[in-house]
Design an enzyme around this catalytic site. Structure first.
Site, mmCIF file in Angstrom:
data_model
loop_
_atom_site.group_PDB
_atom_site.id
_atom_site.type_symbol
_atom_site.label_atom_id
_atom_site.label_comp_id
_atom_site.label_asym_id
_atom_site.label_seq_id
_atom_site.Cartn_x
_atom_site.Cartn_y
_atom_site.Cartn_z
ATOM 1 N N THR A 1 0.837 -1.199 0.000
ATOM 2 C CA THR A 1 0.000 0.000 0.000
ATOM 3 C C THR A 1 0.869 1.245 0.000
ATOM 4 O OG1 THR A 1 -0.054 0.148 2.417
ATOM 5 C CG2 THR A 1 -1.763 -1.179 1.375
ATOM 6 N N ARG B 1 -7.757 6.561 4.213
ATOM 7 C CA ARG B 1 -8.492 5.956 5.336
ATOM 8 C C ARG B 1 -9.042 4.582 4.955
ATOM 9 N NH1 ARG B 1 -12.158 9.827 9.099
ATOM 10 N NH2 ARG B 1 -10.486 11.086 10.037
ATOM 11 N N LYS C 1 -5.685 -14.053 14.514
ATOM 12 C CA LYS C 1 -6.793 -14.980 14.784
ATOM 13 C C LYS C 1 -6.642 -16.250 13.956
ATOM 14 C CE LYS C 1 -11.829 -15.415 14.748
ATOM 15 N NZ LYS C 1 -13.127 -14.705 14.639
ATOM 16 N N HIS D 1 21.843 1.645 48.977
ATOM 17 C CA HIS D 1 20.521 1.178 49.398
ATOM 18 C C HIS D 1 19.494 2.305 49.335
ATOM 19 C CE1 HIS D 1 22.004 -2.781 50.498
ATOM 20 N NE2 HIS D 1 23.026 -2.187 51.089
#
Length: 551
Positions: free
Chosen positions: A38, A68, A142, A317
């Site tokens: 793209t 978009r 997925k 410390h």
């Protein structure tokens, strides 16, 4: 779940961070993997001589709406999501002319970097919310059984190597690991967006011209968002209803505070601060090293103003064993060491200037664990090179915005203690006002005292700590211990207290030790008695109205 190791035949590449992309794409192309891309990613690949197919050629639909809409299409998500072992899925994509996409290489619009920019406009912020990228990542993750999803340039070489070894296939184990990373990526991205937008004032204060968000501040269009920081709270003092934290592990530690505890260090990805420091030499950092390193760096940064002298803080410390200013870092170190040379052994050092050869020569004489500085010159590096285990950390300053503490069942969140003293804060409450020399010493002691565990008492003279009383259950005990530990003369010093004196006895101990002036917040029910004791003993006393507890 199948154990598919189907050869990768087609990959879609769409990235914001183009680091390493050209080499990776070239390796994919050499394996006869068809590349689809793209916008700017496709242009980069073509300009680099790599054959690539536009996303619009795949979908049959042009990129539109200023980019978009380009990958939100059935031919993209159908190609990613269909189960290769499911005959119904395979038939459905064949019917609609959808070609399988076996690898998705995507990283997201730089929303967090945009949000961190000073003066970023609301419209720019919204436009940097990626829609198509997270959708493709989630689809591929997925369907990890069939699709490899690559979200980080750091994974490119390992993926390319595996593809080359296997004839163009990825193992199920690799695809599962990539899917886990992908879901973590989108979760962190959504968290950053939600946290940032929650910190923006009421949207009613924003104008909309022609459907374009136009930020208004005081009636002026185009102004910057007042509070655009993913790390809330906001400047209005509000804390988020839902606290979202996202950090990436950048270091496994040998163990935690004790050998039976496991530990790791995580980064916010900013590239600044202690968590992102550059280690120039030395063995690996321990958990306790890092905690002390933060304490040393924080104290040194109290003196980060343009008019501040070089300063050296020696931490043991989490408490300062000694802190001092000087004309050079070498002088500041020697003066800091004078405060408590015994405790300084095995300490952690923080300074506010680059370390040169002269300072390195002095520091080289003592066993130290870590040195943190804005930089080290060649002479310093050469001198420290003989101490192979000494850790040298180059740190880019990053003031902390908030402090988080774990409690059982939850966490506590507060603003960082970054309240500087103003001239108006200082109130002389005794008959005798402090001299200009005492005032300089008092203000120095006040800065150091803020970094001592409560209850805290610091004895100092101008630009040098003399005795530090830390972490006692009573303030008078801290006053006694600070005096007891002093190796330098206490006569003529001043004292700082991180909180008020509940009784006059602390003031009496400080006067007996030889101090001539005290700086403290005030606010005790017995302030009048404490002031009267100071007057009786000839002390000058300043109230600040500011408390600096450090638990």
């Amino acid at each position: 779940m199948s154990s598919s190791t189907t050869r990768v035949q087609r990959a879609i590449l769409s990235v914001t961070d183009k680091t390493g992309l050209v080499d990776f794409a070239r390796q994919l192309s050499a394996l006869n993997i068809e590349l689809i891309s793209t916008g700017g990613t496709a242009k980069l690949l073509r300009d680099s001589g790599i054959a690539v197919k536009d996303i619009s050629d795949l979908t049959g639909f042009p990129e539109m709406l200023d980019g978009r809409v380009k990958t939100l299409h059935p031919k993209v998500h159908g190609g990613i999501l269909h189960r290769r072992e499911n005959r119904v899925h395979v038939a459905a994509v064949a019917e609609h002319g959808i070609e399988p996409i076996d690898m998705v290489v995507v990283n997201l619009y730089a929303f967090e970097k945009t949000a961190a920019k000073a003066g970023v406009a609301f419209e720019e912020l919204i436009e940097n919310i990626d829609i198509g990228g997270p959708s493709m990542i989630r689809s591929a993750a997925k369907n990890f059984d069939d699709v490899g999803v690559v979200t980080s340039p750091a994974d490119y070489q390992a993926i390319a190597d595996e593809l080359a070894r296997s004839g163009g296939a990825l193992s199920l184990e690799t695809k599962w690991r990539l899917a886990q990373k992908a879901f973590a990526t989108t979760a962190a991205y959504d968290s950053a967006i939600a946290s940032t937008l929650e910190g923006i004032p009421d949207i009613a204060n924003f104008g909309h011209a022609g459907g374009t968000a136009e930020l208004r501040s005081g009636g002026q269009p185009g102004a910057a968002v007042p509070t655009l920081t993913p790390a809330l709270p906001t400047s209005a003092g509000r804390f988020p209803q839902t606290l979202r934290l996202s950090f990436q592990k950048n270091l496994d530690l040998r163990y935690g505070e004790n050998p039976h505890q496991k530990a790791a260090m995580y980064s916010d990805g900013s590239g600044v601060g202690v968590a992102n420091a550059r280690q120039l030499q030395g063995k690996e950092l321990s958990y306790n090293n890092i905690v002390d390193l933060q304490a040393a760096w924080d104290l040194a940064q109290e003196f980060a103003g343009p008019d501040d002298e070089p300063v050296c803080a020696i931490i043991k410390h989490t408490n300062p064993a000694g802190t001092a200013t000087g004309k050079t870092i070498a002088e500041a170190y020697k003066r800091a060491l004078e405060c408590d040379p015994v405790s300084a052994f095995g300490g952690v050092i923080g300074v506010n200037r680059p370390i040169d050869g002269e300072a390195a020569e002095e520091m080289h004489k003592l066993f130290l664990e870590v040195i943190a500085a804005p930089g080290f010159d060649e002479a310093a590096m050469a001198r420290f090179a003989t101490k192979k285990n000494l850790r040298l950390l180059e740190v880019v300053a990053a003031p902390q915005k908030w402090i988080l503490k774990n409690i059982s069942g939850g966490i506590l969140l507060q603003d960082a203690d970054s309240r500087p003293l103003q001239d108006v804060d200082l109130k002389v409450v005794t008959e005798r006002a402090p001299t200009p020399e005492e005032i300089r010493a008092l203000l120095f002691a006040w800065k150091v005292c803020k970094h001592v565990k409560s209850n805290a008492i610091v004895y100092a003279r101008d630009g040098q700590t003399v005795g530090v009383g830390a972490g006692q259950m009573s303030r008078v005990d801290s006053a006694k211990i600070g005096a007891m530990k002093a190796q330098l003369p206490l006569k003529g010093t001043v004292a700082a207290s991180d909180a008020f004196f509940p009784f006059p006895d602390g003031v009496e101990v400080i006067a007996k030790a030889g101090a001539t002036a005290i700086i403290q917040p005030g606010g005790s029910q017995r302030d009048a008695e404490v002031i009267a004791a100071a007057d009786r003993l000839g002390l000058a006393m300043l109230f600040t109205g500011v408390r600096h507890f450090r638990h």
